[in-house]
Design an enzyme around this catalytic site. Structure first.
Site, PDB file in Angstrom:
ATOM      1  N   ILE A 370       0.860  -1.173   0.000  1.00 35.12           N
ATOM      2  CA  ILE A 370       0.000   0.000   0.000  1.00 35.12           C
ATOM      3  C   ILE A 370       0.904   1.232   0.000  1.00 35.12           C
ATOM      4  O   ILE A 370       1.992   1.219   0.585  1.00 35.12           O
ATOM      5  CB  ILE A 370      -0.929   0.010   1.225  1.00 35.12           C
ATOM      6  CG1 ILE A 370      -1.596  -1.367   1.398  1.00 35.12           C
ATOM      7  CG2 ILE A 370      -1.990   1.087   1.085  1.00 35.12           C
ATOM      8  CD1 ILE A 370      -2.445  -1.492   2.644  1.00 35.12           C
ATOM      9  N   SER A 371       0.456   2.292  -0.634  1.00 32.21           N
ATOM     10  CA  SER A 371       1.317   3.467  -0.782  1.00 32.21           C
ATOM     11  C   SER A 371       1.747   4.017   0.569  1.00 32.21           C
ATOM     12  O   SER A 371       2.942   4.257   0.809  1.00 32.21           O
ATOM     13  CB  SER A 371       0.598   4.547  -1.588  1.00 32.21           C
ATOM     14  OG  SER A 371      -0.572   4.996  -0.918  1.00 32.21           O
ATOM     15  N   ASP A 372       0.773   4.235   1.476  1.00 33.80           N
ATOM     16  CA  ASP A 372       1.137   4.846   2.755  1.00 33.80           C
ATOM     17  C   ASP A 372       1.928   3.885   3.632  1.00 33.80           C
ATOM     18  O   ASP A 372       2.829   4.302   4.365  1.00 33.80           O
ATOM     19  CB  ASP A 372      -0.077   5.390   3.490  1.00 33.80           C
ATOM     20  CG  ASP A 372      -1.200   4.393   3.673  1.00 33.80           C
ATOM     21  OD1 ASP A 372      -1.095   3.268   3.158  1.00 33.80           O
ATOM     22  OD2 ASP A 372      -2.204   4.741   4.323  1.00 33.80           O
ATOM     23  N   CYS A 373       1.622   2.591   3.561  1.00 34.54           N
ATOM     24  CA  CYS A 373       2.384   1.614   4.342  1.00 34.54           C
ATOM     25  C   CYS A 373       3.809   1.506   3.827  1.00 34.54           C
ATOM     26  O   CYS A 373       4.761   1.346   4.607  1.00 34.54           O
ATOM     27  CB  CYS A 373       1.696   0.251   4.288  1.00 34.54           C
ATOM     28  SG  CYS A 373       0.028   0.264   4.966  1.00 34.54           S
ATOM     29  N   GLU A 376       5.507   4.767   5.078  1.00 33.05           N
ATOM     30  CA  GLU A 376       5.837   4.733   6.502  1.00 33.05           C
ATOM     31  C   GLU A 376       6.884   3.662   6.800  1.00 33.05           C
ATOM     32  O   GLU A 376       7.744   3.849   7.667  1.00 33.05           O
ATOM     33  CB  GLU A 376       4.575   4.504   7.339  1.00 33.05           C
ATOM     34  CG  GLU A 376       3.481   5.557   7.170  1.00 33.05           C
ATOM     35  CD  GLU A 376       3.910   6.967   7.547  1.00 33.05           C
ATOM     36  OE1 GLU A 376       4.955   7.131   8.212  1.00 33.05           O
ATOM     37  OE2 GLU A 376       3.192   7.914   7.168  1.00 33.05           O
TER      38      GLU A 376
END
Length: 662
Positions: A370-373, A376
């Site tokens: 996932i982009s945000d995962c 982060e």
């Protein structure tokens, strides 16, 4: 899961007797005073939540005349019976044999045979939506029904309990569009109703049968192949719990209802990944965990607080976890069947974005980056690279190395996930169009049809590129700078008129504002920018008298700040997580209202328990606007982070007097 277990013959190897008792307990203690159940535990009662909870309770052994079932049945019948529940609940009733398939709108599997250029193709849907309707199409097209539905006395009893009229007399085809107002969060537009009416004709009129029968067979075959690919790419975990249960039933049917088939057994072995036991019983989680997401935030918080080398064992464990969790990047993962699907041809056939180098929400085995995962996770690794403990461990080979190529792979995932509007969506680029929402068949969820660009995903991706560029300025320099510029402009473009950002994945505006300010500041926006100052004013206007901030999932549901949202679940209307997010945003912006910052700091300190923990309050996460997610780690990660940042930014100006604090 319970319906899947039941229609597959109730094997103890799938849900054993102790687990069934714990599940019954969970359902019983979360029944509400009106007799219903919510879509989640903080939701008001819905027909969706009540129907599936009632059926599960009965399948798990609760007697029809028990107090819980008597109250639940009254709620269902007072609201028109199960014909008034939403389409997803109706689907499970059809599988169980407690509703006829004529009562459910068509989910034609032959839709997958449309050419990829077709304006509305299921491959263009948001992956969570796509991977749910894939097995739905297979099971609908196969007209799967529990094999003993006609002779099982429990099914016969449920057919009486769930409806206000005799089951045999219900005109099922007239109930397809019925839905209780409490479930109708995303009402079907007229066009979608007309499309479903046409599909009902397509399903029943003899004129269409030769065409339908020919292409349905081919469509079902593709569905089986596609589900098999999803199962192998995710090690039989699947993207989420709904398609996990549906894929399980589909695998069972495709294997000729053989519970011992290897695909069925592989599925059953991964069911414990989703189960969670707590004081209120056993539940099936909305994902197989949030391990990578929580860990990435935690290590960044501790890095900003300068604590990595103070807790070397912790830092070492997190490093090894992030190293082995990067998707398709270790020797083990590259030797798995999932890696075979990373080829361009396979990704095109099964509508997957590049996976290698990304980080997941949960575990590497889950297999969906996932982009945000990824952002982060990458920031977590970069933070650890500032630790003497980690650098020393990599140097003496007591810790595994994460080669620069793997960091480059993560950057590639992020850059390629940027949408045309400059923002970032979740798992994939947006492939569809806004008008797809006019075809949303779910009723109970909003904005599920395409993968939108979000402030959270955009901030995480943008800041990861910024931090990577600072450490490795020569890698894809022009691309990264251009990507950051586009991301910065996108985030400014979606700021609301009142200065806030809407948070789509947590509750809600405090969260969105933190992501908005954090992303812009790291992208080079000066703290004096009107965009940032406007957001600061919004947050300051929401600070409560006790110094904290508070809102709940209704902010997401209503798209309006729920200023009294934490009255029931927080402390005098404030909550520790919302307060931490607000302080992170304000301190990132170097807000000059030091008194407000100090009050927020004082509030967080006052709420810390003697053991060092902060109290668990209301649900802090959300998805698709209407469903809550409990993140228990948030109550500690974000207060620590906020206190550390405020201390570093404001120093003694926000110190809380010991006597006053006591």
């Amino acid at each position: 899961l319970v319906v899947a277990w039941y229609v597959m013959g109730q094997p103890d190897t799938m849900i054993d007797v102790q687990q069934r008792a714990l599940m019954r307990h969970y359902l019983t203690v979360h029944q509400q005073s009106d007799g219903g159940w919510g879509t989640h535990i903080e939701s008001p009662s819905t027909m969706f939540g009540t129907t599936v909870s009632y059926v599960a309770l009965r399948l798990l052994g609760a007697e029809a005349d028990s107090g819980a079932c008597t109250r639940g049945r009254k709620f269902i019948q007072d609201n028109g019976g199960a014909v008034m529940t939403s389409s997803w609940a109706k689907f499970w009733l059809c599988l169980l044999g407690c509703m006829e398939w004529d009562g459910h709108n068509s989910v034609p599997p032959e839709m997958w045979l449309l050419p990829n250029w077709f304006p509305f193709h299921p491959g263009r849907l948001w992956c969570h939506c796509r991977m749910v309707y894939l097995p739905m199409g297979y099971l609908y097209g196969s007209r799967f029904v529990y094999s003993k539905a006609g002779s099982d006395p429990l099914i016969a009893s449920l057919r009486e309990e769930l409806y206000c009229e005799d089951y045999k007399t219900i005109p099922w085809s007239t109930t397809r569009h019925k839905v209780a107002p409490m479930d109708n969060y995303s009402p079907l537009p007229l066009f979608m109703k007309l499309a479903q009416d046409f599909l009902a004709i397509y399903e029943s009129w003899s004129f269409f049968q030769p065409f339908k029968n020919r292409f349905r067979k081919i469509g079902l075959k593709f569905c089986v192949e596609y589900m098999a690919a999803e199962d192998l790419q995710t090690n039989f975990i699947d993207i989420g719990p709904v398609n996990k249960a549906l894929n399980l039933v589909s695998a069972y049917h495709a294997a000729g209802n053989d519970i011992n088939a290897i695909t069925v057994q592989n599925h059953m072995m991964r069911i414990p990944d989703y189960l969670w036991v707590a004081e209120d019983g056993m539940k099936m989680q909305g994902y197989n965990g949030s391990q990578c997401w929580d860990t990435s935030f935690a290590i960044q918080a501790l890095a900003e607080c300068k604590l990595l080398d103070e807790f070397p064992t912790m830092s070492q464990k997190v490093w090894t976890y992030l190293e082995r969790t990067q998707i398709l990047s270790t020797e083990v993962s590259k030797s798995s069947p999932a890696y075979l699907y990373e080829s361009a041809a396979s990704r095109e056939k099964y509508y997957r974005h590049v996976s290698e180098g990304g980080w997941p929400f949960s575990t590497s085995a889950h297999g969906w980056p996932i982009s945000d995962c990824t952002g982060e996770g990458l920031k977590g690794v970069l933070a650890l690279l500032q630790s003497k403990t980690i650098l020393g461990g990599v140097r003496d080979e007591s810790l595994p190395n994460i080669e620069q190529k793997r960091l480059h792979d993560a950057v590639n995932v992020i850059i390629t996930l940027q949408n045309e509007d400059g923002g970032w969506a979740t798992y994939e680029n947006n492939r569809g169009f806004g008008w797809y929402e006019q075809l949303n068949p779910s009723e109970v969820f909003g904005d599920i049809m395409i993968d939108y660009s979000y402030v959270e995903c955009s901030m995480a991706s943008l800041t990861a590129l910024a931090e990577f560029h600072e450490m490795f300025p020569k890698h894809r320099t022009a691309e990264i700078k251009y990507s950051m510029q586009r991301g910065r402009e996108f985030m400014k473009s979606i700021q609301r008129e009142d200065g806030s950002w809407y948070g789509s994945w947590a509750c809600c505006f405090c969260y969105g504002c933190w992501f908005g300010i954090e992303g812009l500041v790291q992208a080079g926006e000066p703290s004096s920018s009107p965009v940032i100052q406007k957001c600061c004013q919004f947050l300051l206007s929401q600070q409560r008298a006790n110094g904290g901030w508070g809102e709940d999932f209704t902010s997401c549901y209503d798209k309006d700040y729920a200023e009294n949202g934490m009255d029931s679940y927080g402390d005098d209307g404030s909550g520790v997580v919302n307060t931490a997010w607000a302080l992170l945003a304000l301190s990132a912006a170097k807000c000059d209202d030091v008194d407000a910052i100090r009050k927020g700091v004082k509030y967080l300190i006052s709420r810390q328990l003697p053991c060092g923990d902060w109290p668990q309050e209301g649900i802090s996460g959300v998805f698709n606007r209407a469903c809550g997610i409990t993140y228990t780690a948030y109550r500690n990660v974000f207060p620590i982070w906020a206190l550390g940042r405020c201390s570093a930014t404001y120093g003694a100006a926000v110190d809380v007097d010991d006597e006053e604090d006591e």
